[in-house]
Design a protein around this motif. Structure first.
Motif, PDB file in Angstrom:
ATOM      1  N   ASN A   6       0.861  -1.181   0.000  1.00 15.10           N
ATOM      2  CA  ASN A   6       0.000   0.000   0.000  1.00 15.10           C
ATOM      3  C   ASN A   6       0.897   1.230   0.000  1.00 15.10           C
ATOM      4  N   GLY A  47       6.378   7.258 -11.168  1.00 14.75           N
ATOM      5  CA  GLY A  47       5.229   6.517 -11.684  1.00 14.75           C
ATOM      6  C   GLY A  47       5.576   5.695 -12.911  1.00 14.75           C
ATOM      7  N   SER A  48       4.552   5.082 -13.464  1.00 15.68           N
ATOM      8  CA  SER A  48       4.740   4.260 -14.651  1.00 15.68           C
ATOM      9  C   SER A  48       4.883   5.137 -15.886  1.00 15.68           C
ATOM     10  N   GLU A  51       1.598   6.741 -17.857  1.00 19.87           N
ATOM     11  CA  GLU A  51       0.520   6.998 -16.895  1.00 19.87           C
ATOM     12  C   GLU A  51       0.952   7.939 -15.777  1.00 19.87           C
ATOM     13  N   LEU A  53       2.110   9.033 -11.957  1.00 15.50           N
ATOM     14  CA  LEU A  53       1.712   8.637 -10.611  1.00 15.50           C
ATOM     15  C   LEU A  53       0.198   8.506 -10.516  1.00 15.50           C
ATOM     16  N   ARG A  54      -0.246   7.526  -9.745  1.00 14.00           N
ATOM     17  CA  ARG A  54      -1.679   7.404  -9.486  1.00 14.00           C
ATOM     18  C   ARG A  54      -2.128   8.576  -8.623  1.00 14.00           C
ATOM     19  N   THR A  55      -3.398   8.913  -8.699  1.00 12.20           N
ATOM     20  CA  THR A  55      -3.939  10.057  -7.965  1.00 12.20           C
ATOM     21  C   THR A  55      -3.697   9.925  -6.469  1.00 12.20           C
ATOM     22  N   THR A  56      -3.911   8.753  -5.905  1.00 12.48           N
ATOM     23  CA  THR A  56      -3.726   8.577  -4.459  1.00 12.48           C
ATOM     24  C   THR A  56      -2.265   8.746  -4.059  1.00 12.48           C
ATOM     25  N   VAL A  57      -1.362   8.366  -4.934  1.00 11.71           N
ATOM     26  CA  VAL A  57       0.067   8.538  -4.660  1.00 11.71           C
ATOM     27  C   VAL A  57       0.439  10.012  -4.775  1.00 11.71           C
ATOM     28  N   ARG A  58      -0.065  10.699  -5.792  1.00 11.69           N
ATOM     29  CA  ARG A  58       0.187  12.141  -5.942  1.00 11.69           C
ATOM     30  C   ARG A  58      -0.248  12.909  -4.703  1.00 11.69           C
ATOM     31  N   ARG A  59      -1.425  12.557  -4.184  1.00 16.08           N
ATOM     32  CA  ARG A  59      -1.945  13.241  -3.001  1.00 16.08           C
ATOM     33  C   ARG A  59      -1.053  13.023  -1.783  1.00 16.08           C
TER      34      ARG A  59
END
Length: 88
Positions: A6, A47-48, A51, A53-59
């Motif tokens: 996570n 990030g990949s 794509e 970084l995912r939004t939750t990771v950015r936050r």
């Protein structure tokens, strides 16, 4: 390189332990790497390709950091994730 089940939770834990969490990204909110204090302990999240970084990771990041910008009309809008990570 570190893998966790996570990532957003792990980043919040890192911040609680005094780490600054930086996400590699381009956009209006990103800062150039040259503007950061290199003495502050930091975690860099990359990030990949395509794509990002995912939004939750950015936050979960304290800031987004970018290598710099390409010269106008160069045709370059991003770097390979490995290259960007190595530079950062």
């Amino acid at each position: 390189v570190y893998a966790v089940p996570n990532l957003p939770r792990a980043l919040e834990d890192a911040k609680a332990q005094g780490w600054r969490v930086l996400g590699a990204g381009v956009g209006d909110n990103s800062v150039p790497v040259s503007g950061l204090d290199p003495t502050q302990p930091s975690v860099l999240v990359v990030g990949s390709e395509g794509e990002g970084l995912r939004t939750t990771v950015r936050r979960a990041c304290d800031a987004l950091v970018q290598v710099g910008s390409a010269p106008d009309n160069s045709g370059v809008d991003s770097l390979n994730v490995g290259v960007a990570g190595a530079i950062l």
